[in-house]
Design a protein around this motif. Structure first.
Motif, mmCIF file in Angstrom:
data_model
loop_
_atom_site.group_PDB
_atom_site.id
_atom_site.type_symbol
_atom_site.label_atom_id
_atom_site.label_comp_id
_atom_site.label_asym_id
_atom_site.label_seq_id
_atom_site.Cartn_x
_atom_site.Cartn_y
_atom_site.Cartn_z
ATOM 1 N N SER A 325 0.855 -1.182 0.000
ATOM 2 C CA SER A 325 0.000 0.000 0.000
ATOM 3 C C SER A 325 0.889 1.229 0.000
ATOM 4 C CB SER A 325 -0.926 0.025 1.219
ATOM 5 O OG SER A 325 -0.166 0.130 2.417
ATOM 6 N N GLU A 326 0.327 2.357 -0.408
ATOM 7 C CA GLU A 326 1.090 3.591 -0.356
ATOM 8 C C GLU A 326 1.360 3.952 1.092
ATOM 9 O OE1 GLU A 326 0.886 8.233 -1.938
ATOM 10 O OE2 GLU A 326 -0.522 6.725 -2.693
ATOM 11 N N ALA A 327 2.601 4.274 1.400
ATOM 12 C CA ALA A 327 2.997 4.540 2.778
ATOM 13 C C ALA A 327 2.760 6.000 3.142
ATOM 14 C CB ALA A 327 4.468 4.195 2.985
ATOM 15 N N GLU A 328 2.496 6.238 4.401
ATOM 16 C CA GLU A 328 2.310 7.584 4.901
ATOM 17 C C GLU A 328 3.672 8.208 5.179
ATOM 18 O OE1 GLU A 328 -0.066 9.987 8.442
ATOM 19 O OE2 GLU A 328 -0.137 7.806 8.338
ATOM 20 N N GLY A 329 4.038 9.169 4.382
ATOM 21 C CA GLY A 329 5.324 9.816 4.544
ATOM 22 C C GLY A 329 5.283 10.967 5.522
ATOM 23 N N PRO A 330 6.416 11.633 5.718
ATOM 24 C CA PRO A 330 6.489 12.736 6.675
ATOM 25 C C PRO A 330 5.813 14.006 6.186
ATOM 26 C CG PRO A 330 8.574 12.498 5.555
ATOM 27 C CD PRO A 330 7.727 11.334 5.120
ATOM 28 N N GLN A 331 5.556 14.107 4.883
ATOM 29 C CA GLN A 331 4.838 15.235 4.323
ATOM 30 C C GLN A 331 3.862 14.718 3.280
ATOM 31 O OE1 GLN A 331 7.222 18.701 3.256
ATOM 32 N NE2 GLN A 331 8.986 17.838 4.325
ATOM 33 N N ALA A 332 2.909 15.536 2.924
ATOM 34 C CA ALA A 332 1.910 15.117 1.953
ATOM 35 C C ALA A 332 2.566 14.842 0.608
ATOM 36 C CB ALA A 332 0.834 16.190 1.818
ATOM 37 N N ALA A 333 2.039 13.862 -0.100
ATOM 38 C CA ALA A 333 2.536 13.547 -1.433
ATOM 39 C C ALA A 333 2.270 14.730 -2.370
ATOM 40 C CB ALA A 333 1.848 12.288 -1.940
ATOM 41 N N PRO A 334 3.095 14.876 -3.436
ATOM 42 C CA PRO A 334 4.144 13.943 -3.866
ATOM 43 C C PRO A 334 5.497 14.254 -3.233
ATOM 44 C CG PRO A 334 3.831 15.631 -5.530
ATOM 45 C CD PRO A 334 2.833 15.922 -4.442
ATOM 46 N N LEU A 335 6.226 13.201 -2.895
ATOM 47 C CA LEU A 335 7.571 13.326 -2.360
ATOM 48 C C LEU A 335 8.549 12.620 -3.290
ATOM 49 C CD1 LEU A 335 6.967 12.426 1.404
ATOM 50 C CD2 LEU A 335 7.102 14.712 0.397
ATOM 51 N N VAL A 336 9.774 13.110 -3.317
ATOM 52 C CA VAL A 336 10.860 12.418 -3.997
ATOM 53 C C VAL A 336 11.733 11.811 -2.910
ATOM 54 C CG1 VAL A 336 12.856 12.623 -5.506
ATOM 55 C CG2 VAL A 336 10.816 13.995 -5.965
ATOM 56 N N VAL A 337 11.661 10.498 -2.756
ATOM 57 C CA VAL A 337 12.415 9.799 -1.714
ATOM 58 C C VAL A 337 13.665 9.212 -2.348
ATOM 59 C CG1 VAL A 337 12.403 7.950 -0.015
ATOM 60 C CG2 VAL A 337 10.335 9.318 -0.397
ATOM 61 N N GLY A 338 14.825 9.745 -1.973
ATOM 62 C CA GLY A 338 16.067 9.301 -2.569
ATOM 63 C C GLY A 338 16.753 8.192 -1.820
ATOM 64 N N ALA A 339 16.507 8.070 -0.501
ATOM 65 C CA ALA A 339 17.221 7.080 0.300
ATOM 66 C C ALA A 339 16.318 6.558 1.402
ATOM 67 C CB ALA A 339 18.488 7.690 0.897
ATOM 68 N N LEU A 340 16.465 5.274 1.688
ATOM 69 C CA LEU A 340 15.759 4.589 2.773
ATOM 70 C C LEU A 340 16.775 3.799 3.576
ATOM 71 C CD1 LEU A 340 12.662 2.918 1.047
ATOM 72 C CD2 LEU A 340 12.531 4.545 2.925
ATOM 73 N N ALA A 341 16.590 3.733 4.893
ATOM 74 C CA ALA A 341 17.486 2.920 5.722
ATOM 75 C C ALA A 341 16.818 2.641 7.057
ATOM 76 C CB ALA A 341 18.826 3.622 5.946
ATOM 77 N N THR A 342 17.280 1.575 7.696
ATOM 78 C CA THR A 342 16.828 1.229 9.031
ATOM 79 C C THR A 342 17.968 1.437 10.011
ATOM 80 O OG1 THR A 342 15.370 -0.452 8.091
ATOM 81 C CG2 THR A 342 15.763 -0.549 10.461
ATOM 82 N N GLY A 343 17.718 2.214 11.069
ATOM 83 C CA GLY A 343 18.747 2.457 12.067
ATOM 84 C C GLY A 343 18.917 1.263 12.979
ATOM 85 N N PRO A 344 20.006 1.234 13.761
ATOM 86 C CA PRO A 344 20.250 0.101 14.654
ATOM 87 C C PRO A 344 19.201 -0.040 15.749
ATOM 88 C CG PRO A 344 21.823 1.877 15.046
ATOM 89 C CD PRO A 344 21.091 2.232 13.801
ATOM 90 N N ASP A 345 18.438 1.027 16.024
ATOM 91 C CA ASP A 345 17.362 0.949 17.012
ATOM 92 C C ASP A 345 16.038 0.526 16.390
ATOM 93 O OD1 ASP A 345 16.849 3.191 15.520
ATOM 94 O OD2 ASP A 345 16.480 4.522 17.229
#
Length: 371
Positions: A325-345
């Motif tokens: 499903s479309e994910a809820e981002g930190p701001q309203a769409a449209p967003l350009v998401v260049g990088a994704l990562a999971t922190g150690p926490d």
């Protein structure tokens, strides 16, 4: 390396504090949920350039570095638009960034193995000899230096990954860009890693080091219209070449995620974005069912069941264990998401921008870990 006036992030001399953003956002698919509000770290843009983000990597202590580019118009010999590499640093509280002096090519990959130890790979235009030269750059906590000694046979580094002192780089050999090459650094020196003799012509695009005896490498095998997606696994002593994750379709793998005993591969197949999951014996397709997706470029886990992806022509998507499903981002769409990562926490991080007809804003954003 010193910081150039062109590449210096003028607005990022100080650490950027976070803002919490909660509540419902417009442009979000119904049913999207989150454990806590996003924490947003705004970044002011340059007055005559625009930024793009490509990678985020975390050290075990929660510090991080992110890779991107400063894009600007120029009348120089490399074309109407040049891209200088940028590296942003996270100290546990906020982000700050700087660029590289006299660099005229984007860097491809970055990995952080400790609070004062990181590696970045790519190429640099040699202004004197007029051709690209490879770069294996190391951060020692104070400065970046080129660490190509012992790796002179390496021509084009594509990606880097590491854990502790064990760092791997994949790309192509100097003899030919069609010849795949893998380098491994165990402590103080680089050494080539022999590849399967049956591999043939291949392009290695990404690597994920889970442990010294658990390394995944991916890209494509074959040439031109005959190339197929490729994933290989190193068990500490030998390689296993897995079946093509996207079958017989023309394609490639550009991103990997290893979680819960499974390997997720993202990339393209038949000019469409593709995702597949390896359970140890077979691949299962997990393609986001959206039109216009040309490639999946980023994969990250969130919690015990979720996988998030972004890519070319792709809005931020989340897999909840059974469907996309479309994910809820930190701001309203449209967003350009260049990088994704999971922190150690366990927190999910993204870096990107929001563009309107009149302005562009840049940000890092953190979704705190689930309980």
């Amino acid at each position: 390396m010193t910081v150039s006036r062109r590449s210096l992030l003028r607005s990022a001399a100080a650490v950027v504090p976070a803002m919490a953003i909660g509540g419902a956002l417009s442009g979000v698919a119904s049913g999207a949920t989150r454990a806590a509000p996003w924490q947003v770290f705004p970044i002011a843009g340059g007055s005559s350039s625009w930024y793009r983000f490509s990678r985020i990597s975390f050290a075990p202590d929660g510090t991080a570095k992110a890779l991107g580019t400063d894009n600007y118009f120029t009348d120089g010999p490399l074309g109407p638009i040049e891209q200088d590499p940028l590296v942003w640093s996270f100290n546990g509280t906020g982000w700050s960034g700087a660029g590289f002096a006299d660099d005229t090519r984007p860097l491809n990959g970055i990995t952080v193995t400790g609070p004062a130890d990181a590696w970045a790979v790519g190429e640099k235009w040699d202004r004197v000899q007029k051709f690209d030269v490879p770069q294996l750059l190391r951060w020692n906590g104070t400065a970046w230096t080129n660490s190509m000694t012992g790796a002179e046979s390496f021509a084009r580094p594509s990606q880097v990954s590491g854990t502790g002192s064990d760092v791997w780089v994949v790309g192509s050999a100097r003899e030919s860009y069609a010849i795949p090459a893998v380098l491994r650094r165990d402590g103080s020196s680089w050494a080539p890693v022999s590849l399967p003799g049956t591999l043939g012509t291949a392009t290695l695009l990404t690597v994920q080091v889970v442990a010294a005896n658990d390394v995944w490498v991916a890209g494509s095998v074959g040439t031109s219209g005959a190339r197929r997606s490729l994933v290989m696994h190193w068990n500490g002593s030998s390689w296993t070449v897995l079946p093509a994750p996207f079958g017989t379709a023309v394609g490639q793998v550009t991103s990997l995620l290893v979680k819960g005993g499974q390997c997720w591969a993202g990339g393209s197949a038949a000019n469409r974005g593709a995702v597949a999951v390896w359970n140890g014996s077979a691949w299962s397709a997990r393609n986001p069912a959206l039109s216009g997706i040309s490639e999946v470029t980023q994969l990250a886990e969130y919690g015990s069941t979720e996988v998030w992806v972004s890519g070319t022509g792709l809005t931020l998507q989340r897999w909840n264990g059974s469907a996309w499903s479309e994910a809820e981002g930190p701001q309203a769409a449209p967003l350009v998401v260049g990088a994704l990562a999971t922190g150690p926490d366990g927190a999910l991080w993204i870096a990107g921008s929001k563009e309107t007809s009149s302005s562009t804003s840049y940000f890092f954003a953190k979704l705190p870990a689930t309980a």
